[in-house]
Design an enzyme around this catalytic site. Sequence first.
Site, PDB file in Angstrom:
ATOM      1  N   HIS A 158       3.630  -4.994   4.011  1.00  0.00           N
ATOM      2  CA  HIS A 158       3.640  -5.202   5.396  1.00  0.00           C
ATOM      3  C   HIS A 158       3.169  -6.669   5.354  1.00  0.00           C
ATOM      4  CE1 HIS A 158       4.172  -1.163   7.117  1.00  0.00           C
ATOM      5  NE2 HIS A 158       3.137  -0.811   6.263  1.00  0.00           N
TER       6      HIS A 158
ATOM      7  N   HIS B 213      -1.156 -10.750  -0.856  1.00  0.00           N
ATOM      8  CA  HIS B 213      -0.370 -10.485  -2.049  1.00  0.00           C
ATOM      9  C   HIS B 213      -0.774  -9.644  -3.153  1.00  0.00           C
ATOM     10  CE1 HIS B 213       1.800 -13.677   0.092  1.00  0.00           C
ATOM     11  NE2 HIS B 213       2.943 -13.213  -0.691  1.00  0.00           N
TER      12      HIS B 213
ATOM     13  N   CYS C 159       5.496   6.778   4.756  1.00  0.00           N
ATOM     14  CA  CYS C 159       4.379   5.813   4.532  1.00  0.00           C
ATOM     15  C   CYS C 159       3.506   6.487   2.912  1.00  0.00           C
ATOM     16  CB  CYS C 159       3.170   5.912   5.304  1.00  0.00           C
ATOM     17  SG  CYS C 159       3.617   4.796   6.618  1.00  0.00           S
TER      18      CYS C 159
ATOM     19  N   HIS D 108       0.803  -1.198  -0.012  1.00  0.00           N
ATOM     20  CA  HIS D 108      -0.002  -0.160  -0.053  1.00  0.00           C
ATOM     21  C   HIS D 108       0.776   1.286  -0.069  1.00  0.00           C
ATOM     22  CE1 HIS D 108      -0.252   0.765   4.774  1.00  0.00           C
ATOM     23  NE2 HIS D 108       0.901   0.388   4.420  1.00  0.00           N
TER      24      HIS D 108
ATOM     25  N   GLU E 208      -0.046  -4.071  11.845  1.00  0.00           N
ATOM     26  CA  GLU E 208       0.535  -3.828  10.514  1.00  0.00           C
ATOM     27  C   GLU E 208       2.031  -4.056  10.783  1.00  0.00           C
ATOM     28  OE1 GLU E 208      -0.669  -0.281   8.005  1.00  0.00           O
ATOM     29  OE2 GLU E 208       1.294   0.587   9.293  1.00  0.00           O
TER      30      GLU E 208
ATOM     31  N   HIS F  54       5.093   0.556  -0.534  1.00  0.00           N
ATOM     32  CA  HIS F  54       5.734  -0.400   0.592  1.00  0.00           C
ATOM     33  C   HIS F  54       4.786  -1.530   0.866  1.00  0.00           C
ATOM     34  CE1 HIS F  54       3.750   2.333   3.308  1.00  0.00           C
ATOM     35  NE2 HIS F  54       3.701   1.656   4.242  1.00  0.00           N
TER      36      HIS F  54
END
Length: 143
Positions: A29, A68, A23, A14, A130, A27
Site C-alpha cells: 500500500h 519500502h 489480504c 504486508h 491504508e 501485497h
Amino acid sequence: MITAVRRLRFCAGHRILGHRGPCRHVHGHNYIAFAHAAAAELDELGMVVDFEVLDRRLGGWIREHWDHAFLLHREDAELRELMGRVPGQKLYLLDGNPTAENMAAHLLHRAGPEALAGTGVELVRVVLWETDSSYAEAALDRG
C-alpha cells in the site's frame, strides 16, 4: 491541549496472516499517516512543535523502519523465511498482524514516544490511511 498534525507518506508491503480474503496474499500500500502531536502550551514562537521536527523525528523513524519495507507478523515463519532469502530486503516484525489498526497503535505507543523523546510534545493520535477509502485510528485515552 493544543495539537499540530503532520502528514507522513510511506510505501510498505504486508500480508495478513490467517486472513480468508485477498489480504492473505503478499501485497502493498501507499500509506498516509496523520500524526497528531500535543503540548500543554505553545512555545515562544507560537508553535506546538515545528512541523519539520515531526517530519524529521517521526517521519525519519517511518523512513528508517517501514518505508519500502515488508511488515510481518512475528509468527509468519513462512514469509519471514522467504523474505530472508532476498538480499537487502527490509523487514519489520510486529507482535501482531500488520493491519492498519495495529500499525497505527504501534506508531502511537512505540515509535512515537521513541522518536519524539526530548521534544516536549507527545504523540496523542495517529490516523493511518491504508487506501483512499479505508483508515484506522489510534488515540491516547485522556478520559
